[in-house]
Design a protein around this motif. Structure first.
Motif, PDB file in Angstrom:
ATOM      1  N   ASP A 111       0.828  -1.204   0.000  1.00 53.45           N
ATOM      2  CA  ASP A 111       0.000   0.000   0.000  1.00 53.45           C
ATOM      3  C   ASP A 111       0.864   1.257   0.000  1.00 53.45           C
ATOM      4  O   ASP A 111       0.458   2.292  -0.536  1.00 53.45           O
ATOM      5  CB  ASP A 111      -0.919  -0.001   1.228  1.00 53.45           C
ATOM      6  N   GLY A 112       2.057   1.172   0.572  1.00 55.97           N
ATOM      7  CA  GLY A 112       2.960   2.313   0.591  1.00 55.97           C
ATOM      8  C   GLY A 112       3.687   2.544  -0.720  1.00 55.97           C
ATOM      9  O   GLY A 112       4.476   3.485  -0.827  1.00 55.97           O
ATOM     10  N   GLY A 113       3.444   1.682  -1.710  1.00 53.57           N
ATOM     11  CA  GLY A 113       4.015   1.898  -3.028  1.00 53.57           C
ATOM     12  C   GLY A 113       4.995   0.843  -3.485  1.00 53.57           C
ATOM     13  O   GLY A 113       5.469   0.895  -4.629  1.00 53.57           O
ATOM     14  N   ALA A 114       5.318  -0.120  -2.637  1.00 52.28           N
ATOM     15  CA  ALA A 114       6.271  -1.158  -3.033  1.00 52.28           C
ATOM     16  C   ALA A 114       5.639  -2.124  -4.031  1.00 52.28           C
ATOM     17  O   ALA A 114       4.436  -2.398  -3.982  1.00 52.28           O
ATOM     18  CB  ALA A 114       6.755  -1.922  -1.805  1.00 52.28           C
ATOM     19  N   ASP A 115       6.449  -2.636  -4.937  1.00 48.97           N
ATOM     20  CA  ASP A 115       5.997  -3.696  -5.825  1.00 48.97           C
ATOM     21  C   ASP A 115       5.700  -4.937  -4.982  1.00 48.97           C
ATOM     22  O   ASP A 115       6.446  -5.248  -4.042  1.00 48.97           O
ATOM     23  CB  ASP A 115       7.090  -4.005  -6.839  1.00 48.97           C
ATOM     24  N   PRO A 116       4.600  -5.665  -5.269  1.00 49.99           N
ATOM     25  CA  PRO A 116       4.262  -6.835  -4.455  1.00 49.99           C
ATOM     26  C   PRO A 116       5.382  -7.862  -4.355  1.00 49.99           C
ATOM     27  O   PRO A 116       5.596  -8.441  -3.286  1.00 49.99           O
ATOM     28  CB  PRO A 116       3.041  -7.417  -5.170  1.00 49.99           C
ATOM     29  N   GLN A 117       6.121  -8.092  -5.446  1.00 53.80           N
ATOM     30  CA  GLN A 117       7.233  -9.041  -5.387  1.00 53.80           C
ATOM     31  C   GLN A 117       8.334  -8.538  -4.458  1.00 53.80           C
ATOM     32  O   GLN A 117       8.918  -9.303  -3.694  1.00 53.80           O
ATOM     33  CB  GLN A 117       7.804  -9.264  -6.783  1.00 53.80           C
ATOM     34  N   GLU A 118       8.594  -7.244  -4.526  1.00 57.64           N
ATOM     35  CA  GLU A 118       9.618  -6.651  -3.659  1.00 57.64           C
ATOM     36  C   GLU A 118       9.206  -6.744  -2.196  1.00 57.64           C
ATOM     37  O   GLU A 118      10.004  -7.117  -1.325  1.00 57.64           O
ATOM     38  CB  GLU A 118       9.837  -5.191  -4.043  1.00 57.64           C
ATOM     39  N   ALA A 119       7.948  -6.400  -1.910  1.00 61.99           N
ATOM     40  CA  ALA A 119       7.458  -6.470  -0.528  1.00 61.99           C
ATOM     41  C   ALA A 119       7.500  -7.909  -0.019  1.00 61.99           C
ATOM     42  O   ALA A 119       7.855  -8.157   1.139  1.00 61.99           O
ATOM     43  CB  ALA A 119       6.039  -5.915  -0.447  1.00 61.99           C
ATOM     44  N   ALA A 120       7.137  -8.842  -0.877  1.00 61.36           N
ATOM     45  CA  ALA A 120       7.178 -10.255  -0.495  1.00 61.36           C
ATOM     46  C   ALA A 120       8.597 -10.693  -0.169  1.00 61.36           C
ATOM     47  O   ALA A 120       8.844 -11.361   0.843  1.00 61.36           O
ATOM     48  CB  ALA A 120       6.598 -11.117  -1.614  1.00 61.36           C
ATOM     49  N   GLN A 121       9.550 -10.325  -1.018  1.00 62.35           N
ATOM     50  CA  GLN A 121      10.931 -10.722  -0.790  1.00 62.35           C
ATOM     51  C   GLN A 121      11.505 -10.073   0.463  1.00 62.35           C
ATOM     52  O   GLN A 121      12.277 -10.701   1.204  1.00 62.35           O
ATOM     53  CB  GLN A 121      11.794 -10.367  -2.003  1.00 62.35           C
ATOM     54  N   ASN A 122      11.116  -8.826   0.735  1.00 64.06           N
ATOM     55  CA  ASN A 122      11.569  -8.152   1.953  1.00 64.06           C
ATOM     56  C   ASN A 122      11.091  -8.907   3.188  1.00 64.06           C
ATOM     57  O   ASN A 122      11.838  -9.080   4.163  1.00 64.06           O
ATOM     58  CB  ASN A 122      11.068  -6.709   1.987  1.00 64.06           C
ATOM     59  N   TRP A 123       9.835  -9.353   3.146  1.00 64.18           N
ATOM     60  CA  TRP A 123       9.298 -10.099   4.289  1.00 64.18           C
ATOM     61  C   TRP A 123      10.024 -11.441   4.420  1.00 64.18           C
ATOM     62  O   TRP A 123      10.375 -11.860   5.528  1.00 64.18           O
ATOM     63  CB  TRP A 123       7.797 -10.324   4.131  1.00 64.18           C
ATOM     64  N   ILE A 124      10.266 -12.116   3.311  1.00 67.05           N
ATOM     65  CA  ILE A 124      10.970 -13.402   3.332  1.00 67.05           C
ATOM     66  C   ILE A 124      12.365 -13.241   3.929  1.00 67.05           C
ATOM     67  O   ILE A 124      12.801 -14.037   4.766  1.00 67.05           O
ATOM     68  CB  ILE A 124      11.047 -13.980   1.905  1.00 67.05           C
ATOM     69  N   ASP A 125      13.071 -12.204   3.507  1.00 67.50           N
ATOM     70  CA  ASP A 125      14.425 -11.968   4.005  1.00 67.50           C
ATOM     71  C   ASP A 125      14.444 -11.719   5.512  1.00 67.50           C
ATOM     72  O   ASP A 125      15.417 -12.068   6.199  1.00 67.50           O
ATOM     73  CB  ASP A 125      15.054 -10.764   3.293  1.00 67.50           C
ATOM     74  N   ALA A 126      13.365 -11.113   6.021  1.00 64.79           N
ATOM     75  CA  ALA A 126      13.291 -10.794   7.449  1.00 64.79           C
ATOM     76  C   ALA A 126      12.731 -11.941   8.288  1.00 64.79           C
ATOM     77  O   ALA A 126      12.695 -11.855   9.518  1.00 64.79           O
ATOM     78  CB  ALA A 126      12.442  -9.542   7.661  1.00 64.79           C
ATOM     79  N   ASN A 127      12.272 -13.007   7.629  1.00 66.28           N
ATOM     80  CA  ASN A 127      11.630 -14.121   8.351  1.00 66.28           C
ATOM     81  C   ASN A 127      12.151 -15.461   7.847  1.00 66.28           C
ATOM     82  O   ASN A 127      11.372 -16.380   7.546  1.00 66.28           O
ATOM     83  CB  ASN A 127      10.107 -14.040   8.182  1.00 66.28           C
ATOM     84  N   GLU A 128      13.460 -15.597   7.793  1.00 63.91           N
ATOM     85  CA  GLU A 128      14.066 -16.794   7.206  1.00 63.91           C
ATOM     86  C   GLU A 128      13.720 -18.067   7.975  1.00 63.91           C
ATOM     87  O   GLU A 128      13.521 -19.127   7.367  1.00 63.91           O
ATOM     88  CB  GLU A 128      15.580 -16.620   7.140  1.00 63.91           C
ATOM     89  N   GLU A 129      13.629 -17.980   9.297  1.00 65.45           N
ATOM     90  CA  GLU A 129      13.321 -19.185  10.075  1.00 65.45           C
ATOM     91  C   GLU A 129      11.919 -19.695   9.778  1.00 65.45           C
ATOM     92  O   GLU A 129      11.701 -20.904   9.638  1.00 65.45           O
ATOM     93  CB  GLU A 129      13.480 -18.897  11.571  1.00 65.45           C
ATOM     94  N   LYS A 130      10.972 -18.773   9.685  1.00 67.95           N
ATOM     95  CA  LYS A 130       9.594 -19.192   9.392  1.00 67.95           C
ATOM     96  C   LYS A 130       9.506 -19.788   7.987  1.00 67.95           C
ATOM     97  O   LYS A 130       8.843 -20.818   7.767  1.00 67.95           O
ATOM     98  CB  LYS A 130       8.644 -18.010   9.535  1.00 67.95           C
ATOM     99  N   VAL A 131      10.163 -19.150   7.034  1.00 66.00           N
ATOM    100  CA  VAL A 131      10.140 -19.641   5.655  1.00 66.00           C
ATOM    101  C   VAL A 131      10.788 -21.023   5.562  1.00 66.00           C
ATOM    102  O   VAL A 131      10.333 -21.889   4.805  1.00 66.00           O
ATOM    103  CB  VAL A 131      10.848 -18.636   4.725  1.00 66.00           C
ATOM    104  N   ALA A 132      11.835 -21.247   6.359  1.00 62.21           N
ATOM    105  CA  ALA A 132      12.511 -22.551   6.349  1.00 62.21           C
ATOM    106  C   ALA A 132      11.567 -23.667   6.783  1.00 62.21           C
ATOM    107  O   ALA A 132      11.711 -24.821   6.335  1.00 62.21           O
ATOM    108  CB  ALA A 132      13.734 -22.506   7.261  1.00 62.21           C
TER     109      ALA A 132
END
Length: 314
Positions: free
Chosen positions: A177-198
């Motif tokens: 909503d703040g203007g980020a591309d959805p893929q970029e926002a998704a990757q940012n969240w993934i990078d910050a939550n590596e344990e959960k993604v694992a």
């Protein structure tokens, strides 16, 4: 999970006429100058005027969405909603309508759901629903086509293990909503939550370009979840296509095998009709998010707490 310029003009005109006719504003400060019984009537008139100011219209999302069907059911169930209607368009137009109303401190009633970035951005509340038209808490589930486990066992296992929280989803939604591309926002969240993604990829092996198509309804919540799981699967070697569809076609595409899966199934209410129609041709992998909710949403500055507080179109 709307093009309403005409409605915005109608609401603005209705507000102007209402304020001119009443000779007063809707704030407590303006009403505080009245004395005796006239002072008490100020709040009653304010509540009663919401329907007039809104032309007795609830701003909905796409026709066929469960929250819209529930809102239409509420209009039929609650006697005090006689004369009201639910205007359908899109989730984006609903968000625009809500944003403009909040920025101008105008009344607005929308079909809402959580998780959604609007609750993080604005001070909102659900209207109480004594009749239960909107049901209880919902789950967002993962659905896949029959045979996916045999054809694509690694994809099946990742989708089966995908699980996160409303707070997780809202982080991605708010960034988009703040203007980020959805893929970029998704990757940012993934990078910050590596344990959960694992945990989602645990026990799986990387693949070499296996094609997967995920479908979703074009709601902010489903844009977030579908992009996140797509980026996770890409990192595991999948060639992932994501396709936005309306509610019915989304379910039908998975049931027919034209698409491989979705993480966008709101149940039991929102997509209840679609699930009933397609459940025999689809595999339910269970909830990927718990604690979702639907209902009628208003800004907290509106002096109304329950659907029963709204006034009919007499």
């Amino acid at each position: 999970m709307f093009k309403l310029d005409w409605k915005r003009l109608g609401i603005t005109a209705g507000l102007s006429l209402t304020l001119i006719a009443a000779g007063c504003g809707s704030s407590e400060e303006e009403g505080s100058g009245d004395e005796g019984s006239e002072g008490n009537e100020g709040n009653t008139e304010e509540e009663a005027s919401y329907g007039e100011q809104l032309d007795y219209t609830i701003t909905g999302i796409e026709a066929g969405a469960g929250v819209v069907a529930s809102a239409e059911s509420a209009v039929e169930t609650y006697d005090n909603l006689e004369g009201w209607e639910v205007a359908t368009s899109s989730s984006g137009a609903m968000a625009t309508e809500l944003t403009e109303a909040v920025e101008n401190e105008e009344p607005v009633i929308v079909t809402g759901w959580t998780p959604h970035w609007k609750f993080a951005k604005f001070d909102l509340k659900y209207l109480e629903d004594p009749e239960g038209s909107f049901g209880e808490a919902e789950e967002i589930k993962t659905m896949v086509r029959q045979g996916l486990e045999d054809d694509q066992p690694e994809a099946y296992q990742i989708l089966d293990q995908f699980n996160w929280t409303p707070a997780d989803m809202e982080e991605v939604m708010l960034e988009v909503d703040g203007g980020a591309d959805p893929q970029e926002a998704a990757q940012n969240w993934i990078d910050a939550n590596e344990e959960k993604v694992a945990e989602w990829t645990d026990g799986t092996e990387e693949v070499d370009g296996n094609e997967i198509e995920l479908v979703y309804v074009n709601w902010d919540s489903e844009i977030a979840s579908t992009n996140v799981i797509a980026e996770v699967m890409k990192a595991q070697g999948f060639d992932v296509t994501i396709t936005a569809l309306d509610n019915g076609p989304m379910w039908e595409s998975v049931a027919s095998g034209d698409a491989d899966g979705m993480v966008a199934a709101w149940l039991p209410a929102t997509h209840g009709d679609q699930y009933e129609s397609n459940q025999d041709s689809i595999e339910d992998l269970g909830a990927n998010l718990e604690g979702a909710k639907i209902g009628l949403v208003v800004p907290k500055y509106m002096d109304v707490d329950s659907i029963e507080d709204l006034q009919p179109d007499n």
